[in-house]
Write a protein that holds these residues in place. Structure first.
Motif, PDB file in Angstrom:
ATOM      1  N   SER A   1       0.834  -1.199   0.000  1.00 16.69           N
ATOM      2  CA  SER A   1       0.000   0.000   0.000  1.00 16.69           C
ATOM      3  C   SER A   1       0.869   1.248   0.000  1.00 16.69           C
ATOM      4  O   SER A   1       1.836   1.345   0.769  1.00 16.69           O
ATOM      5  CB  SER A   1      -0.922  -0.007   1.231  1.00 16.69           C
ATOM      6  OG  SER A   1      -1.715   1.155   1.285  1.00 16.69           O
ATOM      7  N   GLU A   2       0.514   2.215  -0.861  1.00  8.18           N
ATOM      8  CA  GLU A   2       1.294   3.442  -1.026  1.00  8.18           C
ATOM      9  C   GLU A   2       2.739   3.072  -1.349  1.00  8.18           C
ATOM     10  O   GLU A   2       2.973   2.100  -2.024  1.00  8.18           O
ATOM     11  CB  GLU A   2       1.175   4.316   0.221  1.00  8.18           C
ATOM     12  CG  GLU A   2      -0.259   4.804   0.479  1.00  8.18           C
ATOM     13  CD  GLU A   2      -0.856   5.590  -0.677  1.00  8.18           C
ATOM     14  OE1 GLU A   2      -0.100   6.314  -1.366  1.00  8.18           O
ATOM     15  OE2 GLU A   2      -2.076   5.491  -0.917  1.00  8.18           O
ATOM     16  N   GLY A   3       3.721   3.816  -0.840  1.00  9.35           N
ATOM     17  CA  GLY A   3       5.111   3.482  -1.162  1.00  9.35           C
ATOM     18  C   GLY A   3       5.326   3.382  -2.659  1.00  9.35           C
ATOM     19  O   GLY A   3       5.039   4.310  -3.406  1.00  9.35           O
TER      20      GLY A   3
ATOM     21  N   GLN B   1       2.169   4.008  -4.943  1.00 13.58           N
ATOM     22  CA  GLN B   1       1.428   5.260  -4.847  1.00 13.58           C
ATOM     23  C   GLN B   1       0.967   5.787  -6.204  1.00 13.58           C
ATOM     24  O   GLN B   1      -0.014   6.535  -6.280  1.00 13.58           O
ATOM     25  CB  GLN B   1       2.273   6.312  -4.129  1.00 13.58           C
ATOM     26  CG  GLN B   1       3.616   6.591  -4.776  1.00 13.58           C
ATOM     27  CD  GLN B   1       4.496   7.480  -3.917  1.00 13.58           C
ATOM     28  OE1 GLN B   1       4.016   8.140  -2.995  1.00 13.58           O
ATOM     29  NE2 GLN B   1       5.782   7.512  -4.194  1.00 13.58           N
ATOM     30  N   SER B   2       1.652   5.405  -7.276  1.00  7.47           N
ATOM     31  CA  SER B   2       1.245   5.872  -8.606  1.00  7.47           C
ATOM     32  C   SER B   2       0.237   4.947  -9.273  1.00  7.47           C
ATOM     33  O   SER B   2      -0.267   5.240 -10.355  1.00  7.47           O
ATOM     34  CB  SER B   2       2.479   6.021  -9.507  1.00  7.47           C
ATOM     35  OG  SER B   2       3.141   4.773  -9.667  1.00  7.47           O
TER      36      SER B   2
ATOM     37  N   GLY C   1      -3.610   2.933  -5.197  1.00  6.55           N
ATOM     38  CA  GLY C   1      -2.437   2.923  -4.331  1.00  6.55           C
ATOM     39  C   GLY C   1      -2.112   1.574  -3.741  1.00  6.55           C
ATOM     40  O   GLY C   1      -1.535   1.494  -2.657  1.00  6.55           O
ATOM     41  N   MET C   2      -2.453   0.480  -4.440  1.00  5.41           N
ATOM     42  CA  MET C   2      -2.193  -0.857  -3.909  1.00  5.41           C
ATOM     43  C   MET C   2      -1.631  -1.769  -4.999  1.00  5.41           C
ATOM     44  O   MET C   2      -2.022  -1.669  -6.160  1.00  5.41           O
ATOM     45  CB  MET C   2      -3.474  -1.465  -3.335  1.00  5.41           C
ATOM     46  CG  MET C   2      -3.976  -0.765  -2.091  1.00  5.41           C
ATOM     47  SD  MET C   2      -5.344  -1.647  -1.302  1.00  5.41           S
ATOM     48  CE  MET C   2      -5.576  -0.636   0.177  1.00  5.41           C
TER      49      MET C   2
ATOM     50  N   HIS D   1      10.155  -0.060  -1.065  1.00  8.27           N
ATOM     51  CA  HIS D   1       8.828   0.217  -0.499  1.00  8.27           C
ATOM     52  C   HIS D   1       8.962   0.762   0.925  1.00  8.27           C
ATOM     53  O   HIS D   1       8.270   1.721   1.301  1.00  8.27           O
ATOM     54  CB  HIS D   1       7.999  -1.067  -0.504  1.00  8.27           C
ATOM     55  CG  HIS D   1       6.569  -0.877  -0.128  1.00  8.27           C
ATOM     56  ND1 HIS D   1       5.701  -0.060  -0.831  1.00  8.27           N
ATOM     57  CD2 HIS D   1       5.836  -1.405   0.893  1.00  8.27           C
ATOM     58  CE1 HIS D   1       4.512  -0.098  -0.276  1.00  8.27           C
ATOM     59  NE2 HIS D   1       4.566  -0.903   0.784  1.00  8.27           N
TER      60      HIS D   1
ATOM     61  N   GLY E   1       6.046   2.938   2.668  1.00 11.53           N
ATOM     62  CA  GLY E   1       4.904   2.114   2.302  1.00 11.53           C
ATOM     63  C   GLY E   1       4.498   1.162   3.415  1.00 11.53           C
ATOM     64  O   GLY E   1       5.303   0.785   4.257  1.00 11.53           O
ATOM     65  N   THR E   2       3.239   0.776   3.406  1.00 12.37           N
ATOM     66  CA  THR E   2       2.715  -0.185   4.378  1.00 12.37           C
ATOM     67  C   THR E   2       2.117  -1.370   3.627  1.00 12.37           C
ATOM     68  O   THR E   2       2.209  -1.455   2.393  1.00 12.37           O
ATOM     69  CB  THR E   2       1.653   0.460   5.282  1.00 12.37           C
ATOM     70  OG1 THR E   2       0.590   0.985   4.469  1.00 12.37           O
ATOM     71  CG2 THR E   2       2.247   1.593   6.095  1.00 12.37           C
TER      72      THR E   2
ATOM     73  N   ASN F   1      -2.587  -1.249   7.115  1.00  8.89           N
ATOM     74  CA  ASN F   1      -1.554  -0.340   7.636  1.00  8.89           C
ATOM     75  C   ASN F   1      -0.472  -1.078   8.426  1.00  8.89           C
ATOM     76  O   ASN F   1      -0.003  -0.603   9.465  1.00  8.89           O
ATOM     77  CB  ASN F   1      -2.189   0.742   8.524  1.00  8.89           C
ATOM     78  CG  ASN F   1      -3.142   1.637   7.767  1.00  8.89           C
ATOM     79  OD1 ASN F   1      -2.832   2.076   6.665  1.00  8.89           O
ATOM     80  ND2 ASN F   1      -4.311   1.893   8.336  1.00  8.89           N
TER      81      ASN F   1
ATOM     82  N   THR G   1      -1.851   8.705   8.989  1.00 11.47           N
ATOM     83  CA  THR G   1      -3.126   9.393   8.772  1.00 11.47           C
ATOM     84  C   THR G   1      -3.759   9.813  10.089  1.00 11.47           C
ATOM     85  O   THR G   1      -4.217  10.953  10.237  1.00 11.47           O
ATOM     86  CB  THR G   1      -4.094   8.479   8.008  1.00 11.47           C
ATOM     87  OG1 THR G   1      -3.514   8.126   6.760  1.00 11.47           O
ATOM     88  CG2 THR G   1      -5.418   9.184   7.765  1.00 11.47           C
TER      89      THR G   1
END
Length: 238
Positions: free
Chosen positions: A20-22, A25-26, A30-31, A130, A135-136, A148, A181
């Motif tokens: 997730s993200e990291g 993110q693009s 986001g996964m 990541h 990233g998480t 998360n 967050t």
């Protein structure tokens, strides 16, 4: 029924980890499922498309299973002194939750020794990137889905009786108590309360700076408070 069983295996045995993200993110949403790193994109697309030659999940590069020791709820009872013993008797301290997955990477007709070496080396580089990007992970187990999460370790736990070296890897995740967050939200709420004023009694609200009036002291305090708020907002990117 067979289709549902295959989806279950795909979600919990083939790809229970989602980045997730990291580095993701693009990507829309986001996964990034871990299977996209351990299998080719065309292979996954063919499976989703229903190709009969690609539905043998037993021949995937790796297979996952949830390990014992995963925590659903974890609290410590407070043992330090309290002024109020009623509060002390009910004080619980939350601990981060832990979840561990075992990744098996057997050698089969689709995964040779060199394929395994290249895949795991590339996977290591991606996981390190990541982490560097903050990233998480989302970790899916048959009982609970954890979001998360932070990946703490990936270590070789292959038994001495295994004929294939480094074929079993233990992934240890931890779900922290505070996420980025929620921390940002807490800071935002705190700054909003400072900006709006302090609650004094009942339902009466007053702005601390304005309460000093238009005196010289009041003007100085107002400027100082406004400057502090602007500084804090700039620091936390709010």
């Amino acid at each position: 029924m067979a289709f549902t069983r295959e989806l279950y295996r795909l979600g919990f045995e083939i790809s229970p980890v989602i980045l997730s993200e990291g580095i993701a993110q693009s990507i829309p949403g986001g996964m990034l499922p871990i299977v996209a790193l351990t299998q080719s994109a065309s292979f996954v697309s063919s499976l989703i498309g229903g190709s009969s030659s690609l539905t043998d999940l037993d021949k995937y590069f790796c297979h996952w299973s949830a390990m014992q020791g995963t925590t659903m709820i974890d609290y410590d009872i407070a043992t330090y002194s309290f002024a109020n013993q009623i509060v002390a008797a009910n004080a619980l301290l939350a601990n981060p939750l832990r979840v561990s997955l075992l990744m098996r990477t057997p050698i089969n007709e689709n995964t040779g020794a060199m394929t395994k070496l290249v895949t795991l080396s590339a996977l290591q580089a991606v996981l390190q990137a990541h982490a560097n990007l903050g990233g998480t992970y989302v970790v899916a187990t048959p009982g609970v889905i954890y979001s998360n999460c932070i990946l703490k370790t990936v270590r070789d736990v292959t038994g001495g009786n295994e004929t294939t070296p480094q074929s079993q890897w233990l992934w240890d995740f931890e779900q922290p108590l505070v996420t980025e967050t929620s921390a940002n939200q807490a800071v935002t709420n705190f700054l909003n309360k400072i900006d709006a004023g302090d609650k004094q009694t009942g339902s009466a609200w007053t702005n601390t700076a304005s309460a000093l009036g238009n005196t010289a002291l009041g003007s100085g305090v107002t400027s100082g408070i406004n400057g502090l708020i602007s500084s804090l907002k700039g620091t936390f990117g709010i």
